[in-house]
Design an enzyme around this catalytic site. Structure first.
Site, mmCIF file in Angstrom:
data_model
loop_
_atom_site.group_PDB
_atom_site.id
_atom_site.type_symbol
_atom_site.label_atom_id
_atom_site.label_comp_id
_atom_site.label_asym_id
_atom_site.label_seq_id
_atom_site.Cartn_x
_atom_site.Cartn_y
_atom_site.Cartn_z
ATOM 1 N N HIS A 99 0.837 -1.199 0.000
ATOM 2 C CA HIS A 99 0.000 0.000 0.000
ATOM 3 C C HIS A 99 0.867 1.242 0.000
ATOM 4 O O HIS A 99 1.925 1.282 0.608
ATOM 5 C CB HIS A 99 -0.946 0.024 1.211
ATOM 6 C CG HIS A 99 -0.244 -0.075 2.523
ATOM 7 N ND1 HIS A 99 0.168 -1.278 3.058
ATOM 8 C CD2 HIS A 99 0.146 0.872 3.399
ATOM 9 C CE1 HIS A 99 0.771 -1.072 4.213
ATOM 10 N NE2 HIS A 99 0.778 0.228 4.446
ATOM 11 N N HIS A 101 0.714 5.361 0.959
ATOM 12 C CA HIS A 101 -0.023 6.333 1.780
ATOM 13 C C HIS A 101 -0.034 7.673 1.043
ATOM 14 O O HIS A 101 1.017 8.165 0.649
ATOM 15 C CB HIS A 101 0.686 6.568 3.128
ATOM 16 C CG HIS A 101 0.855 5.351 3.982
ATOM 17 N ND1 HIS A 101 0.169 5.175 5.163
ATOM 18 C CD2 HIS A 101 1.650 4.263 3.859
ATOM 19 C CE1 HIS A 101 0.535 4.029 5.732
ATOM 20 N NE2 HIS A 101 1.435 3.463 4.961
HETATM 21 P P1 AMP Z 1 2.149 0.536 7.438
HETATM 22 O O1 AMP Z 1 2.341 0.687 8.910
HETATM 23 O O2 AMP Z 1 2.949 1.507 6.610
HETATM 24 O O3 AMP Z 1 2.287 -0.881 6.983
HETATM 25 O O4 AMP Z 1 0.664 0.980 7.165
HETATM 26 C C1 AMP Z 1 -0.433 0.174 7.515
HETATM 27 C C2 AMP Z 1 -1.532 1.122 7.749
HETATM 28 O O5 AMP Z 1 -2.776 0.430 7.701
HETATM 29 C C3 AMP Z 1 -1.453 1.806 9.105
HETATM 30 O O6 AMP Z 1 -1.395 3.207 8.896
HETATM 31 C C4 AMP Z 1 -2.743 1.374 9.811
HETATM 32 O O7 AMP Z 1 -3.281 2.445 10.544
HETATM 33 C C5 AMP Z 1 -3.634 0.991 8.649
HETATM 34 N N1 AMP Z 1 -4.655 0.007 8.976
HETATM 35 C C6 AMP Z 1 -4.507 -1.130 9.673
HETATM 36 N N2 AMP Z 1 -5.673 -1.793 9.782
HETATM 37 C C7 AMP Z 1 -6.602 -1.055 9.111
HETATM 38 C C8 AMP Z 1 -7.993 -1.209 8.854
HETATM 39 N N3 AMP Z 1 -8.674 -2.274 9.319
HETATM 40 N N4 AMP Z 1 -8.612 -0.250 8.132
HETATM 41 C C9 AMP Z 1 -7.922 0.817 7.677
HETATM 42 N N5 AMP Z 1 -6.614 1.008 7.887
HETATM 43 C C10 AMP Z 1 -5.954 0.091 8.597
#
Ligand code: AMP
Ligand code: ZN
Length: 142
Positions: A99, A101
């Site tokens: 993903h 951001h």
């Molecule tokens: P990363 O830490 O860069 O891998 O980003 C993962 C992101 O996914 C984090 O910013 C979390 O806040 C987000 N995240 C985790 N679970 C969910 C969820 N169920 N819905 C939306 N975002 C999520």
């Protein structure tokens, strides 16, 4: 079935605030504590990280990121926008499904990220997403 939280969001098994979906990508809002409400651009077919993307996924992520970023600009006119991603635990990655951001930035943000306002309540996310969806729809007509 995979344990991956983003695969479950993509499959509709976990609800999310969706901004855009096409054949290869899904964009939805982050509900994390740090900067809730920014948009995550994911690939629909599981890939662990950047290195695992195939050429089609890579192109689709770039296209979706650019389109959504323009719609965010139309809706909110932020002073800037950061696009970032992490690869690996040591880089801060917590969800191991590719993903990007998209984080709109305000002039006075410094290193802190605040989008669309500082600590938006979760019940506001649908409203923020609606404005971005409207911008995407308008642009696809143009
Ligand atoms: P990363 O830490 O860069 O891998 O980003 C993962 C992101 O996914 C984090 O910013 C979390 O806040 C987000 N995240 C985790 N679970 C969910 C969820 N169920 N819905 C939306 N975002 C999520
Ligand atoms: Zn996954």
């Amino acid at each position: 079935m995979s344990d991956c939280v983003f695969c479950k969001i993509i499959a509709g098994q976990i609800p999310s605030t969706r901004v855009h979906e096409d054949e290869h990508t899904l964009a939805f809002m982050d509900i994390g504590q740090v900067n809730p409400g920014h948009v995550l651009v994911t690939v629909k077919k599981h890939a662990d990280n950047l290195y695992a993307l195939d050429e089609v996924q890579a192109a689709a992520v770039a296209r979706t990121s650019v389109r959504v970023a323009r719609a965010i600009r139309d809706a909110y006119a932020p002073a800037g926008l950061s696009v970032y991603q992490a690869n690996g635990q040591a880089a801060g990655q917590t969800v191991f499904h590719y993903h990007a951001h998209l984080v709109p930035r305000h002039a006075d943000d410094g290193m802190a990220l605040s989008w669309p306002v500082k600590n938006p309540p979760r019940e506001k996310l649908e409203e923020y997403a609606g404005k971005i969806r409207a911008g995407l729809a308008k642009r696809s007509l143009a």
